[in-house]
Design an enzyme around this catalytic site. Structure first.
Site, mmCIF file in Angstrom:
data_model
loop_
_atom_site.group_PDB
_atom_site.id
_atom_site.type_symbol
_atom_site.label_atom_id
_atom_site.label_comp_id
_atom_site.label_asym_id
_atom_site.label_seq_id
_atom_site.Cartn_x
_atom_site.Cartn_y
_atom_site.Cartn_z
ATOM 1 N N GLN A 117 0.856 -1.194 0.000
ATOM 2 C CA GLN A 117 0.000 0.000 0.000
ATOM 3 C C GLN A 117 0.884 1.234 0.000
ATOM 4 O O GLN A 117 1.967 1.223 0.572
ATOM 5 C CB GLN A 117 -0.972 -0.017 1.170
ATOM 6 C CG GLN A 117 -0.368 -0.205 2.553
ATOM 7 C CD GLN A 117 0.162 1.078 3.155
ATOM 8 O OE1 GLN A 117 -0.019 2.152 2.584
ATOM 9 N NE2 GLN A 117 0.839 0.955 4.271
ATOM 10 N N SER A 120 0.456 6.896 2.769
ATOM 11 C CA SER A 120 0.996 8.039 3.514
ATOM 12 C C SER A 120 2.108 8.750 2.754
ATOM 13 O O SER A 120 2.804 8.156 1.925
ATOM 14 C CB SER A 120 1.547 7.561 4.848
ATOM 15 O OG SER A 120 0.525 7.086 5.665
ATOM 16 N N SER A 152 3.893 -0.405 3.715
ATOM 17 C CA SER A 152 4.110 -1.771 4.193
ATOM 18 C C SER A 152 4.373 -2.709 3.027
ATOM 19 O O SER A 152 3.725 -2.623 1.993
ATOM 20 C CB SER A 152 2.872 -2.260 4.963
ATOM 21 O OG SER A 152 2.652 -1.446 6.085
ATOM 22 N N GLU A 233 -10.082 -1.845 5.823
ATOM 23 C CA GLU A 233 -8.823 -2.068 6.520
ATOM 24 C C GLU A 233 -9.019 -1.931 8.023
ATOM 25 O O GLU A 233 -8.536 -2.737 8.805
ATOM 26 C CB GLU A 233 -7.775 -1.061 6.045
ATOM 27 C CG GLU A 233 -6.444 -1.234 6.750
ATOM 28 C CD GLU A 233 -5.411 -0.197 6.300
ATOM 29 O OE1 GLU A 233 -4.236 -0.445 6.558
ATOM 30 O OE2 GLU A 233 -5.781 0.833 5.704
ATOM 31 N N ASN A 344 -5.630 5.629 16.086
ATOM 32 C CA ASN A 344 -6.823 5.519 16.922
ATOM 33 C C ASN A 344 -7.371 6.898 17.301
ATOM 34 O O ASN A 344 -8.564 7.019 17.592
ATOM 35 C CB ASN A 344 -6.518 4.668 18.154
ATOM 36 C CG ASN A 344 -6.414 3.191 17.778
ATOM 37 O OD1 ASN A 344 -6.368 2.845 16.589
ATOM 38 N ND2 ASN A 344 -6.389 2.330 18.776
ATOM 39 N N GLU A 345 -6.506 7.922 17.263
ATOM 40 C CA GLU A 345 -7.027 9.268 17.497
ATOM 41 C C GLU A 345 -8.015 9.647 16.387
ATOM 42 O O GLU A 345 -9.088 10.188 16.651
ATOM 43 C CB GLU A 345 -5.874 10.289 17.552
ATOM 44 C CG GLU A 345 -5.119 10.295 18.872
ATOM 45 C CD GLU A 345 -4.209 9.081 19.053
ATOM 46 O OE1 GLU A 345 -3.935 8.361 18.068
ATOM 47 O OE2 GLU A 345 -3.766 8.852 20.194
#
Lengths: 360, 430
Positions: A117, A120, A152, A233, A344-345
């Protein structure tokens, strides 16, 4: 147990390597994991929920969940094709053309092509819509330029997929493209993770040509498509409950071997958490609620469950925790859970705004 | 287990009824011992069929199961309705269903009257970890033999209920007190010798089959968050039951159910939980097993209490403005509330699975998760309300106190965790 799960159990019992494969993110480990994927595909257990034409078995989600449960319970190797299958594969099944599906999915299912992927960028992490790498129109396709990072599998993978800026509008100027990691103009610089292996990489692109047939959906529609991938995802596809049920079982085995009264509640909580995720998943199958923001609940839950479960294992291991390779490595991987696939934020903000209706 | 449309309709009609009720005022009255508004609400709940939901049809009830009860108690929890509702709707019907007293009592409960019950003390679960050499992973699990003559822990003695003697409530549930069927060594927490002489003569002597010794009954209220033992030599302690002044009181000792004689009141952290000591009166017969069902209902109630507080908190942070914008715009506030939703949403499937199976493992897992999630909701709701939430008159306080009491009632979280682990790690032969 469904017939398919029983078949998977039997096949896995006969075929899972007795010794763990070398780490996936090394050259030898990557090759060994690719060879394992080949065997899994020969047994048609690589992508059971896909149509038979693409190497699947047309399995229902419930059957797929059962197969996943067998897979992790058997202690089978991590899936080096996992990101491609979970993210790009399901995106193509929804948004791809017939030509793209026929060309890409069977090769992905067999791991003839392994995908990385490429979301980012240095300036676009949580704020993914800020991507700057560009896709510029050219004859018969697009030219990609810019930098991706934290990709990744990119160190050893064959191809990659991601979002590129093709217009000025923040969300509507993005296009979803697939490209060859060995194409002229691509430079991959592996980044060593704290595990000691290059689990991700930087990708530098300099006028890399991509034909039109490798655009997914309409140009400019990439954000919407990517968000449907992101939902997958964060949610179920990437992390089936079977993975955590198996981890909780291993934790219980560890407890049996070295019970520690101070950690009793933590061991039980890990088991309860894995079971809650499993039951929550099954309940979701019966619900007609659209996945989306719900996936953020799932992401927060499994990533934090995974981390606390592994922390408990390390505590049980005590002084041996630095030495026990399987638990040590699994814990290091779990540490990344609250970060990848959308921090998670970000997930909590999505939950608060879209599920709780709090002001933006 | 996913609630069906029928369940959702049940919850919705109950929700509508309760939304039209000033449950805050009703709770204040209830805490003051003024029951009129509460009993009026119960009559309306009875009209909906909620009170007799789990009562067998031969006594005028609906003969529904634990899942329906869980749906009802989640909604009752969301509105924080006080009273011995778990006891009246779920536990007492299960405890007395097979007894002659059922014919008189249960139709009254269906009509909206109340009953309450003190259940036996919970068994002490295995010591952790087993001493070296004790831990046996194959074959029957071994525990140090209990030397009855040397029993010196005056507290937390397991009521040696022989589960085989219990007529189950028809859920095919495993014996709730399955862990008592072997003698086990308890952590001694109270060295006061226990004298059995004053045990009520009508109470059968609970037995540990493994030890062949009688042990004194020690009671635990169905609700009390304490273990009941005064430590006075020779004393047989009373169990505590909520609202025994307005409900038909029952007491279970060993495997026998008795009418309860109401004694003095104890203060709960939740003023609307009015706990009374019960001592045994007339023996009514062998008790049915209502413990697991009660725990599931309490877990569902906790789940509802948590959601009710999350609703309050979200409404507050949308309306309350600081620094020129709603405080709900601040990420730190959002994240705390998002975490509450995560906890509640993942407790719910455990509660409904427990309602479906009523297996000890599932019931205890549900209680742990629901108690933790509800407590997180309480803490977080208080935090985002600031000082307002700390006031008695604001609607958060009664909910927070209800959670605080129920969190460790019906078995502490630690006890339930021990029971989950016991179920998971005990050899299959047990």
């Amino acid at each position: 147990m469904t017939g398919l799960a029983a078949l998977a159990r039997t096949w896995l019992a006969a075929n899972v390597p007795a010794q763990p494969l070398p780490p996936m993110d090394t050259e030898a480990g990557f090759a060994a994991h690719r060879a394992w994927e080949h065997r899994l595909a020969e047994a048609r257990l690589s992508t059971v929920s896909w149509p038979a034409a693409y190497g699947g078995r047309d399995a229902s989600v419930r059957e797929w969940l059962a197969v996943e449960q067998e897979y992790w319970a058997a202690g089978a190797p991590a899936r080096v094709s996992g990101n491609g299958i979970a993210l790009l594969g399901s995106t193509l099944l929804t948004h791809g053309t017939a030509e793209q599906r026929a060309r890409i999915l069977p090769a992905m299912s067999r791991a003839d092509e392994i995908w990385a992927q490429a979301w980012s960028e240095p300036e676009a992490g949580s704020d993914l819509a800020a991507v700057r790498a560009t896709a510029t129109r050219t004859d018969g396709g697009w030219l990609l330029s810019g930098q991706k990072t934290w990709s990744s599998r990119a160190a050893f993978a064959d191809r990659a997929f991601g979002l590129f800026r093709s217009g000025a509008r923040r969300h509507h100027g993005l296009t979803y493209l697939m490209f060859d990691l060995r194409a002229p103009g691509v430079t991959v610089r592996p980044i060593t993770q704290l595990t000691g292996t290059p689990g991700f990489a930087e990708i530098f692109l300099d006028d890399v040509f991509v034909p039109d047939r490798d655009v997914i959906g309409e140009p400019g529609d990439g954000w919407r498509i990517a968000m449907s991938t992101a939902g997958r995802e964060r949610g179920l596809t990437l992390r089936a409950p079977g993975r955590f049920l198996a981890a909780a079982d291993r934790l219980l085995d560890l407890w049996r071997a070295r019970p520690d009264p101070a950690l009793r509640d933590d061991v039980v909580d890990a088991w309860i958490g894995a079971r809650a995720y499993h039951l929550h998943t099954l309940a979701g199958l019966d619900s007609d609620a659209a996945p989306g923001a719900e996936a953020s609940l799932t992401k927060v839950f499994w990533s934090e469950l995974d981390l606390t479960l592994h922390e408990t294992a390390l505590s049980l291991l005590g002084a041996d925790a630095e030495l026990d390779a399987p638990w040590r490595d699994a814990h290091l991987f779990a540490l990344a859970g609250p970060i990848y696939a959308g921090t998670n934020e970000i997930q909590r903000t999505v939950i608060a705004e879209r599920l709780l209706g709090l002001p933006r | 287990m996913t609630p069906t449309d029928e369940h959702r309709q049940l919850a919705a009609s109950l929700h509508d009824l309760l939304s039209d009720t000033d449950t805050a005022a009703l709770t204040r009255d209830w805490a003051a011992g003024e029951h009129a508004a509460g009993l009026a609400l119960l009559a309306r709940l009875a009209d909906l069929g909620a009170c007799g939901l789990a009562v067998p049809t031969r006594f005028g009830g609906l003969g529904a199961g634990a899942v329906e009860l869980a749906v009802v108690f989640e909604t009752l929890g969301r509105h924080a309705v006080p009273g011995p509702l778990v006891e009246s709707f779920a536990v007492v019907p299960a405890v007395v269903a097979a007894l002659p007293v059922a014919a008189g009592l249960l139709p009254r409960l269906v009509a909206g009257e109340l009953a309450t019950v003190a259940l036996p003390a919970l068994p002490v679960l295995p010591p952790w970890p087993p001493a070296p050499g004790d831990h046996v992973t194959d074959g029957p699990r071994q525990f140090p033999a209990l030397d009855g003559a040397a029993v010196d822990n005056g507290e937390q003695l397991a009521a040696g209920t022989d589960s085989r003697a219990l007529p189950g409530p028809g859920h095919g549930d495993p014996p709730v007190f399955q862990s008592t069927d072997q003698g086990r060594q308890f952590p001694a927490t109270n060295k006061t010798p226990v004298d059995n002489r004053e045990r009520p003569t009508m109470a059968p002597i609970p037995q540990f089959p493994g030890s062949g010794r009688g042990d004194p009954p020690v009671f635990q209220s169905s609700g009390g968050h304490r273990q009941f033992s005064s430590g006075r030599p020779g004393a047989v302690d009373a169990g505590l039951a909520p609202d025994a002044d307005v409900a038909t009181p029952l007491l279970v000792i060993g495997s026998t159910v008795y009418t309860g004689l109401v004694g003095e009141r104890s203060e709960s952290v939740d003023p609307a939980r009015r706990l009374f000591a019960l001592t045994p009166g007339e023996a009514l017969g062998p008790a049915g097993d209502g413990f697991g069902l009660g725990v599931v209902c309490v877990a569902a109630r906790l789940l509802g209490l948590g959601h009710g507080m999350l609703d309050l908190a979200c409404a507050h942070v949308r309306a309350r403005r600081q620094f020129g914008r709603p405080v709900g715009e601040f990420q730190a506030v959002k994240h705390q509330l998002a975490d509450v939703l995560v906890a509640l949403e993942f407790a719910r499937p455990l509660v409904f699975e427990a309602a479906r199976t009523l297996a000890a493992r599932d019931v205890s897992a549900a209680k742990v998760a629901a108690a933790d999630a509800a407590y997180l909701a309480a803490r977080t709701a208080l935090q985002v309300h600031g000082a307002l939430g700390y006031t008695q008159e604001y609607d958060l306080a009664r909910r927070l106190l209800a959670v605080r009491a129920l969190r460790e009632a019906w078995g502490t979280r630690s006890w339930h965790r021990a029971r989950v682990l016991d179920a998971l790690t005990a050899p299959a032969s047990r």
